[in-house]
Write a protein that holds these residues in place. Structure first.
Motif, PDB file in Angstrom:
ATOM      1  N   ARG A  15     -37.441 -41.807   2.638  1.00 22.05           N
ATOM      2  CA  ARG A  15     -38.245 -42.769   3.395  1.00 22.05           C
ATOM      3  C   ARG A  15     -39.339 -41.961   4.066  1.00 22.05           C
ATOM      4  NH1 ARG A  15     -39.442 -48.351   3.698  1.00 22.05           N
ATOM      5  NH2 ARG A  15     -41.360 -48.086   4.891  1.00 22.05           N
ATOM      6  N   LEU A  16     -40.555 -42.087   3.552  1.00 24.15           N
ATOM      7  CA  LEU A  16     -41.664 -41.268   4.026  1.00 24.15           C
ATOM      8  C   LEU A  16     -42.284 -41.816   5.309  1.00 24.15           C
ATOM      9  CD1 LEU A  16     -43.478 -40.571   0.631  1.00 24.15           C
ATOM     10  CD2 LEU A  16     -41.793 -39.137   1.798  1.00 24.15           C
ATOM     11  N   SER A  17     -42.441 -43.115   5.399  1.00 23.42           N
ATOM     12  CA  SER A  17     -43.134 -43.734   6.522  1.00 23.42           C
ATOM     13  C   SER A  17     -42.665 -45.188   6.622  1.00 23.42           C
ATOM     14  CB  SER A  17     -44.650 -43.681   6.281  1.00 23.42           C
ATOM     15  OG  SER A  17     -44.977 -44.429   5.094  1.00 23.42           O
ATOM     16  N   ALA A  18     -43.061 -45.919   7.603  1.00 18.17           N
ATOM     17  CA  ALA A  18     -43.785 -45.538   8.800  1.00 18.17           C
ATOM     18  C   ALA A  18     -42.764 -45.350   9.920  1.00 18.17           C
ATOM     19  CB  ALA A  18     -44.793 -46.624   9.174  1.00 18.17           C
ATOM     20  N   ILE A  19     -43.240 -45.030  11.129  1.00 14.81           N
ATOM     21  CA  ILE A  19     -42.310 -44.720  12.213  1.00 14.81           C
ATOM     22  C   ILE A  19     -41.294 -45.837  12.435  1.00 14.81           C
ATOM     23  CG2 ILE A  19     -42.128 -44.380  14.708  1.00 14.81           C
ATOM     24  CD1 ILE A  19     -42.975 -41.899  13.278  1.00 14.81           C
ATOM     25  N   GLY A  20     -41.763 -47.077  12.483  1.00 16.64           N
ATOM     26  CA  GLY A  20     -40.842 -48.192  12.724  1.00 16.64           C
ATOM     27  C   GLY A  20     -39.782 -48.307  11.660  1.00 16.64           C
ATOM     28  N   ASP A  21     -40.182 -48.168  10.402  1.00 17.14           N
ATOM     29  CA  ASP A  21     -39.219 -48.263   9.308  1.00 17.14           C
ATOM     30  C   ASP A  21     -38.269 -47.068   9.289  1.00 17.14           C
ATOM     31  OD1 ASP A  21     -40.003 -50.748   8.201  1.00 17.14           O
ATOM     32  OD2 ASP A  21     -41.742 -49.801   7.304  1.00 17.14           O
ATOM     33  N   VAL A  22     -38.768 -45.913   9.675  1.00 18.24           N
ATOM     34  CA  VAL A  22     -37.891 -44.743   9.773  1.00 18.24           C
ATOM     35  C   VAL A  22     -36.849 -44.968  10.867  1.00 18.24           C
ATOM     36  CG1 VAL A  22     -37.834 -42.309  10.473  1.00 18.24           C
ATOM     37  CG2 VAL A  22     -39.495 -43.082   8.770  1.00 18.24           C
ATOM     38  N   CYS A  23     -37.254 -45.573  11.983  1.00 17.46           N
ATOM     39  CA  CYS A  23     -36.275 -45.908  13.037  1.00 17.46           C
ATOM     40  C   CYS A  23     -35.194 -46.825  12.480  1.00 17.46           C
ATOM     41  CB  CYS A  23     -36.982 -46.594  14.205  1.00 17.46           C
ATOM     42  SG  CYS A  23     -38.084 -45.534  15.167  1.00 17.46           S
ATOM     43  N   LYS A  40     -23.278 -33.845   3.258  1.00 19.18           N
ATOM     44  CA  LYS A  40     -24.549 -33.209   3.612  1.00 19.18           C
ATOM     45  C   LYS A  40     -25.682 -34.194   3.319  1.00 19.18           C
ATOM     46  CE  LYS A  40     -27.551 -29.257   2.741  1.00 19.18           C
ATOM     47  NZ  LYS A  40     -27.780 -28.002   1.954  1.00 19.18           N
ATOM     48  N   ILE A  41     -26.534 -34.387   4.326  1.00 22.28           N
ATOM     49  CA  ILE A  41     -27.640 -35.338   4.177  1.00 22.28           C
ATOM     50  C   ILE A  41     -28.977 -34.616   4.301  1.00 22.28           C
ATOM     51  CG2 ILE A  41     -28.793 -37.363   5.173  1.00 22.28           C
ATOM     52  CD1 ILE A  41     -26.074 -38.452   5.908  1.00 22.28           C
ATOM     53  N   THR A  42     -29.821 -34.837   3.323  1.00 23.41           N
ATOM     54  CA  THR A  42     -31.193 -34.332   3.322  1.00 23.41           C
ATOM     55  C   THR A  42     -32.132 -35.529   3.365  1.00 23.41           C
ATOM     56  OG1 THR A  42     -30.574 -32.375   2.033  1.00 23.41           O
ATOM     57  CG2 THR A  42     -32.906 -32.999   2.024  1.00 23.41           C
ATOM     58  N   TRP A  43     -33.142 -35.457   4.208  1.00 21.57           N
ATOM     59  CA  TRP A  43     -34.088 -36.576   4.339  1.00 21.57           C
ATOM     60  C   TRP A  43     -35.492 -36.077   4.021  1.00 21.57           C
ATOM     61  CZ3 TRP A  43     -33.169 -40.904   8.379  1.00 21.57           C
ATOM     62  CH2 TRP A  43     -34.127 -41.920   8.227  1.00 21.57           C
ATOM     63  N   VAL A  44     -36.114 -36.667   3.020  1.00 19.96           N
ATOM     64  CA  VAL A  44     -37.515 -36.384   2.684  1.00 19.96           C
ATOM     65  C   VAL A  44     -38.372 -37.436   3.370  1.00 19.96           C
ATOM     66  CG1 VAL A  44     -39.209 -36.150   0.839  1.00 19.96           C
ATOM     67  CG2 VAL A  44     -36.852 -35.389   0.463  1.00 19.96           C
ATOM     68  N   THR A  45     -39.276 -36.967   4.228  1.00 19.93           N
ATOM     69  CA  THR A  45     -40.051 -37.900   5.041  1.00 19.93           C
ATOM     70  C   THR A  45     -41.463 -37.378   5.264  1.00 19.93           C
ATOM     71  OG1 THR A  45     -39.921 -39.255   7.056  1.00 19.93           O
ATOM     72  CG2 THR A  45     -39.440 -36.907   7.290  1.00 19.93           C
ATOM     73  N   GLY A  46     -42.291 -38.189   5.915  1.00 18.47           N
ATOM     74  CA  GLY A  46     -43.658 -37.804   6.201  1.00 18.47           C
ATOM     75  C   GLY A  46     -43.747 -36.757   7.295  1.00 18.47           C
ATOM     76  N   LYS A  47     -44.909 -36.153   7.411  1.00 16.98           N
ATOM     77  CA  LYS A  47     -45.105 -35.061   8.380  1.00 16.98           C
ATOM     78  C   LYS A  47     -44.908 -35.543   9.814  1.00 16.98           C
ATOM     79  CE  LYS A  47     -48.457 -31.450   9.574  1.00 16.98           C
ATOM     80  NZ  LYS A  47     -49.808 -30.901   9.284  1.00 16.98           N
ATOM     81  N   LEU A  48     -45.482 -36.687  10.170  1.00 18.24           N
ATOM     82  CA  LEU A  48     -45.325 -37.216  11.522  1.00 18.24           C
ATOM     83  C   LEU A  48     -43.892 -37.662  11.770  1.00 18.24           C
ATOM     84  CD1 LEU A  48     -46.497 -38.204  14.237  1.00 18.24           C
ATOM     85  CD2 LEU A  48     -47.067 -40.360  13.087  1.00 18.24           C
ATOM     86  N   GLU A  49     -43.323 -38.376  10.825  1.00 19.81           N
ATOM     87  CA  GLU A  49     -41.967 -38.906  10.973  1.00 19.81           C
ATOM     88  C   GLU A  49     -40.939 -37.785  11.122  1.00 19.81           C
ATOM     89  OE1 GLU A  49     -44.628 -41.937   9.381  1.00 19.81           O
ATOM     90  OE2 GLU A  49     -44.261 -39.845   8.843  1.00 19.81           O
TER      91      GLU A  49
END
Length: 348
Positions: A15-23, A40-49
């Motif tokens: 889940r790359l974006s956006a902040i609300g959806d990441v929440c 083990k959990i790895t999360w690929v996300t946006g730079k800001l998130e």
């Protein structure tokens, strides 16, 4: 049938974006962690998130910077070279995210049901979630955990804030009742009016609240903040661009009430259980509103979408949007100040 009857060794969240959806997605991931703490959990996300997710326990966060263009995909593939996951939770129905999913090795690639899998996301996954029982985005995310085999789908968040961010928030609030206004969304059409925000600020000031204007240092947000401060005779405090993302979360946690349109801070407040007045006109708050505080939403969406289409919400597609550039102007000042007073009464 659930995909797993015992704990998978590793899961990748996309889940790359956006902040609300990441929440929203955090609630799903933490439900998985409660049932399978050893996974083990790895999360690929946006730079800001990534700034937000780095404060979650036991999650490896890998940042994908879309501004790098194609270079970002090559960097991600290199970072994930030695990773192979039991499952990928492809939680963003957008072409960029689907291209990112090609860099992730996983036996199971779980995506949205076809009704929600826009941009042909269904072509990039080999398993689909069941159709969510609710229209809310968060419930759609929780359907991923349910499909995996998670049994406790209680929505709650555990966020560890750095001590320095909590100290800065305490300094800014200074033991005063505090009303935060986060006036701007990433799309300007979602924003309320300067007159509305100013009136809400003055209403709070008259009742003994300090008013803090918060947000990112964009030209639009700077202008909005300056106008609101001017209309409160300099009594509101302009903090635009003076807090990092995680410092803003800490500030919202210690505040009494937040006012914001359909934007990230609305959902950040939900994460930290701060009352939030969410302002909605273009999107259905039952789909994108503050999940645990829909009773505090001020919305003209249902009235406008019915007027625009001649149909009720139940007859319309899940993503139906009001297409009226002036829609937010139809939210009355009185409805917002009335909600402010209602929240104060609830807190007494």
């Amino acid at each position: 049938m659930p995909l797993f009857t015992s704990a998978p060794k590793s899961i990748c969240i996309l889940r790359l974006s956006a902040i609300g959806d990441v929440c929203h997605a955090v609630a799903c991931v933490q439900a998985i962690q409660r049932q399978w703490p050893e996974t083990k959990i790895t999360w690929v996300t946006g730079k800001l998130e990534a700034q937000l997710l780095q404060n979650l326990a036991n999650i490896e966060v890998i940042s994908f910077d879309k501004k790098l263009g194609w270079k970002a995909y090559f960097q991600l593939r290199k970072q994930l070279k030695n990773h192979r996951f039991d499952a990928l939770l492809h939680m963003q129905a957008a072409l960029r995210s689907s291209l990112v999913s090609l860099m992730i090795k996983a036996k199971i690639k779980l995506g949205f049901d076809k009704a929600r899998a826009k941009d042909s996301q269904w072509l990039f996954t080999n398993k689909k979630i069941d159709t969510a029982k609710s229209s809310h985005v968060l419930d759609g995310f929780m359907a991923f955990a349910e499909k995996l085999g998670v049994q406790d789908l209680t929505v709650k968040w555990e966020l560890q804030l750095p001590p320095e961010s909590k100290q800065k928030a305490a300094h800014l609030i200074n033991n005063k009742p505090t009303f935060i206004i986060s006036p701007a969304a990433s799309k300007a059409y979602k924003n309320w009016t300067v007159e509305g925000y100013s009136a809400a600020a003055n209403h709070a000031l008259k009742q003994g609240y300090q008013v803090l204007i918060c947000g990112a240092p964009t030209a639009l947000e700077k202008t909005l903040a300056e106008q609101i401060v001017n209309n409160t005779q300099q009594q509101a405090k302009n903090l635009i661009g003076q807090t990092t993302l995680i410092e803003l979360v800490a500030l919202i946690r210690q505040a009494d009430i937040l006012l914001a349109p359909d934007t990230g801070p609305t959902h950040m407040a939900t994460m930290v259980n701060t009352p939030v007045i969410g302002l909605y006109a273009h999107h259905n708050p039952k789909r994108t509103g503050p999940y645990t505080q829909l009773n505090h939403v001020v919305s003209v969406y249902e009235e406008l979408i019915t007027r625009q289409t001649g149909k009720t919400i139940s007859e319309l597609p899940w993503r139906a949007r009001v297409k009226d550039a002036d829609a937010m102007q139809l939210i009355s000042i009185e409805s917002v100040t009335r909600m402010f007073d209602q929240i104060i009464t609830e807190q007494e």
